[in-house]
Enzyme design. Structure first.
Site, PDB file in Angstrom:
ATOM      1  N   ARG A   1      49.377  43.028  -1.514  1.00 40.46           N
ATOM      2  CA  ARG A   1      48.268  42.081  -1.595  1.00 40.46           C
ATOM      3  C   ARG A   1      47.534  42.189  -2.931  1.00 40.46           C
ATOM      4  O   ARG A   1      46.601  41.427  -3.170  1.00 40.46           O
ATOM      5  CB  ARG A   1      47.276  42.380  -0.473  1.00 40.46           C
ATOM      6  CG  ARG A   1      47.333  41.398   0.692  1.00 40.46           C
ATOM      7  CD  ARG A   1      46.327  41.877   1.701  1.00 40.46           C
ATOM      8  NE  ARG A   1      45.877  40.892   2.623  1.00 40.46           N
ATOM      9  CZ  ARG A   1      46.370  40.733   3.861  1.00 40.46           C
ATOM     10  NH1 ARG A   1      47.382  41.443   4.273  1.00 40.46           N
ATOM     11  NH2 ARG A   1      45.845  39.847   4.664  1.00 40.46           N
TER      12      ARG A   1
ATOM     13  N   ARG B   1      40.760  36.873  16.890  1.00 43.59           N
ATOM     14  CA  ARG B   1      40.573  38.050  16.054  1.00 43.59           C
ATOM     15  C   ARG B   1      39.141  38.110  15.541  1.00 43.59           C
ATOM     16  O   ARG B   1      38.552  37.071  15.256  1.00 43.59           O
ATOM     17  CB  ARG B   1      41.553  38.010  14.870  1.00 43.59           C
ATOM     18  CG  ARG B   1      42.828  38.779  15.135  1.00 43.59           C
ATOM     19  CD  ARG B   1      43.865  38.554  14.089  1.00 43.59           C
ATOM     20  NE  ARG B   1      43.423  38.819  12.710  1.00 43.59           N
ATOM     21  CZ  ARG B   1      44.244  38.837  11.657  1.00 43.59           C
ATOM     22  NH1 ARG B   1      45.538  38.614  11.835  1.00 43.59           N
ATOM     23  NH2 ARG B   1      43.793  39.071  10.453  1.00 43.59           N
TER      24      ARG B   1
ATOM     25  N   ARG C   1      42.930  30.130  15.880  1.00 44.65           N
ATOM     26  CA  ARG C   1      44.014  31.060  16.232  1.00 44.65           C
ATOM     27  C   ARG C   1      43.636  31.929  17.434  1.00 44.65           C
ATOM     28  O   ARG C   1      42.542  32.444  17.516  1.00 44.65           O
ATOM     29  CB  ARG C   1      44.334  31.949  15.030  1.00 44.65           C
ATOM     30  CG  ARG C   1      45.375  33.014  15.317  1.00 44.65           C
ATOM     31  CD  ARG C   1      46.000  33.533  14.065  1.00 44.65           C
ATOM     32  NE  ARG C   1      45.112  34.361  13.259  1.00 44.65           N
ATOM     33  CZ  ARG C   1      45.475  34.926  12.110  1.00 44.65           C
ATOM     34  NH1 ARG C   1      46.696  34.732  11.631  1.00 44.65           N
ATOM     35  NH2 ARG C   1      44.633  35.657  11.432  1.00 44.65           N
TER      36      ARG C   1
ATOM     37  N   LYS D   1      52.908  33.725   7.890  1.00 39.67           N
ATOM     38  CA  LYS D   1      53.789  34.828   7.468  1.00 39.67           C
ATOM     39  C   LYS D   1      54.217  35.674   8.659  1.00 39.67           C
ATOM     40  O   LYS D   1      55.394  35.969   8.822  1.00 39.67           O
ATOM     41  CB  LYS D   1      53.064  35.759   6.467  1.00 39.67           C
ATOM     42  CG  LYS D   1      52.562  35.105   5.217  1.00 39.67           C
ATOM     43  CD  LYS D   1      51.968  36.122   4.260  1.00 39.67           C
ATOM     44  CE  LYS D   1      50.736  36.837   4.769  1.00 39.67           C
ATOM     45  NZ  LYS D   1      49.548  35.995   4.948  1.00 39.67           N
TER      46      LYS D   1
ATOM     47  N   ARG E   1      38.046  35.914   3.196  1.00 39.97           N
ATOM     48  CA  ARG E   1      39.459  36.309   3.080  1.00 39.97           C
ATOM     49  C   ARG E   1      40.203  35.368   2.135  1.00 39.97           C
ATOM     50  O   ARG E   1      41.072  35.794   1.374  1.00 39.97           O
ATOM     51  CB  ARG E   1      40.118  36.305   4.467  1.00 39.97           C
ATOM     52  CG  ARG E   1      39.674  37.517   5.291  1.00 39.97           C
ATOM     53  CD  ARG E   1      39.831  37.280   6.778  1.00 39.97           C
ATOM     54  NE  ARG E   1      41.210  37.145   7.197  1.00 39.97           N
ATOM     55  CZ  ARG E   1      41.583  36.491   8.302  1.00 39.97           C
ATOM     56  NH1 ARG E   1      40.682  35.906   9.068  1.00 39.97           N
ATOM     57  NH2 ARG E   1      42.842  36.430   8.621  1.00 39.97           N
TER      58      ARG E   1
HETATM   59  P1  AMP Z   1      46.332  40.429   8.119  1.00 36.07           P
HETATM   60  O1  AMP Z   1      46.636  40.718   9.556  1.00 36.07           O
HETATM   61  O2  AMP Z   1      47.525  40.528   7.222  1.00 36.07           O
HETATM   62  O3  AMP Z   1      45.553  39.146   7.939  1.00 36.07           O
HETATM   63  O4  AMP Z   1      45.361  41.607   7.633  1.00 36.07           O
HETATM   64  C1  AMP Z   1      44.087  41.784   8.225  1.00 36.07           C
HETATM   65  C2  AMP Z   1      43.209  42.640   7.323  1.00 36.07           C
HETATM   66  O5  AMP Z   1      43.803  43.933   7.147  1.00 36.07           O
HETATM   67  C3  AMP Z   1      43.017  42.117   5.915  1.00 36.07           C
HETATM   68  O6  AMP Z   1      41.999  41.136   5.831  1.00 36.07           O
HETATM   69  C4  AMP Z   1      42.662  43.404   5.166  1.00 36.07           C
HETATM   70  O7  AMP Z   1      41.326  43.795   5.417  1.00 36.07           O
HETATM   71  C5  AMP Z   1      43.577  44.420   5.833  1.00 36.07           C
HETATM   72  N1  AMP Z   1      44.893  44.515   5.140  1.00 36.07           N
HETATM   73  C6  AMP Z   1      46.118  44.191   5.645  1.00 36.07           C
HETATM   74  N2  AMP Z   1      47.086  44.403   4.743  1.00 36.07           N
HETATM   75  C7  AMP Z   1      46.461  44.861   3.624  1.00 36.07           C
HETATM   76  C8  AMP Z   1      46.908  45.249   2.329  1.00 36.07           C
HETATM   77  N3  AMP Z   1      48.207  45.180   1.978  1.00 36.07           N
HETATM   78  N4  AMP Z   1      45.970  45.670   1.438  1.00 36.07           N
HETATM   79  C9  AMP Z   1      44.671  45.754   1.748  1.00 36.07           C
HETATM   80  N5  AMP Z   1      44.177  45.391   2.950  1.00 36.07           N
HETATM   81  C10 AMP Z   1      45.060  44.959   3.885  1.00 36.07           C
END
Ligand code: AMP
Length: 224
Positions: free
Chosen positions: A90, A160, A127, A15, A171
């Site tokens: 989400r 990460r 990654r 994404k 996740r």
């Molecule tokens: P991402 O970079 O999108 O994989 O997000 C990394 C982490 O940030 C996720 O595993 C969540 O802990 C938090 N996070 C990001 N976006 C959201 C969201 N819309 N709602 C809740 N937690 C979020």
């Protein structure tokens, strides 16, 4: 008409990478809630400090906090002529809040990127990202990251902290439980499209552009 796009899909579906390419071509901002949270962690803000532990466990930050962050961001001038949301919504509560925020704005176009779970695990565990600009270092193996600078900014590369096997599994579990129901939430809309993400990046980008063009044409034709 403003292109208000959201990218759905599991962690590792691509994404962020696709949103960045697409946003650059279209001249609209990519709004990644994960990136925003990581910036808050780096800056040591109160939200960042609270979010870090949650993110490191692979859980979700609360809906209230996330909705507040996104509402503020979508109010900024650069998001008035369109945006791409990556990582939000989400949960169904976030999707409902986003629908309320969209009142009086052009309708959402929703793209769901699908990738088989084995491929997601492979991608996430290998990654590599930049510790400075956060961009994804495509094609760099973790074993080479120490000797390879970021192509975009020259920063140091790293994995990460939530890209380790136990957290990846959590996740994916959280995705299936809380985020996958959004496909049902959106799929009846005329602007919902699905794109298969386990293909070369350029191919996914082409299919994404086609899907957005198709969904938008439909919109211009008067559907919702
Ligand atoms: P991402 O970079 O999108 O994989 O997000 C990394 C982490 O940030 C996720 O595993 C969540 O802990 C938090 N996070 C990001 N976006 C959201 C969201 N819309 N709602 C809740 N937690 C979020």
């Amino acid at each position: 008409m403003a292109l208000n796009l959201i990218m759905l899909g599991p962690p590792g579906a691509g994404k962020g990478t696709q949103a960045e390419r697409f946003g650059r071509h279209r001249g609209i901002p990519k709004i990644s809630t994960g990136d925003m949270l990581r910036e808050s962690v780096k800056a040591g803000t109160e939200i960042g400090l609270r979010a870090k532990a949650i993110m490191d466990r692979g859980e979700l930050v609360s809906d209230d906090v996330m909705i507040g962050i996104v509402e503020e961001r979508l109010d900024k001038p650069d998001a008035q002529d369109g945006f791409i949301l990556d990582g939000f919504p989400r949960t169904v509560a976030q999707a409902q809040a986003l629908d309320r925020l969209m009142e009086g704005r052009d309708p959402l176009v929703v793209i769901d990127i699908t990738v088989p779970e084995q491929e997601l695990i492979r991608r996430l565990s290998s990654r590599v990202v930049c510790s400075d600009c956060g961009s994804n270092a495509e094609g760099v193996d973790p074993s080479q990251m120490k000797s390879t600078p970021c192509k975009k900014c020259g920063g140091a590369l790293k994995q990460r902290s939530d890209d380790n096997e136990a957290v990846i599994r959590e996740r994916l579990k959280v995705y299936r439980r809380d985020t996958q129901p959004l496909v049902d939430y959106y799929k009846a809309r005329a602007t919902f499209r699905s794109v298969f993400g386990a293909q070369p990046l350029d191919r996914v980008e082409e299919e994404l552009s086609f899907a957005v063009a198709h969904a938008t044409k439909h919109l211009n034709g008067g559907g919702r």
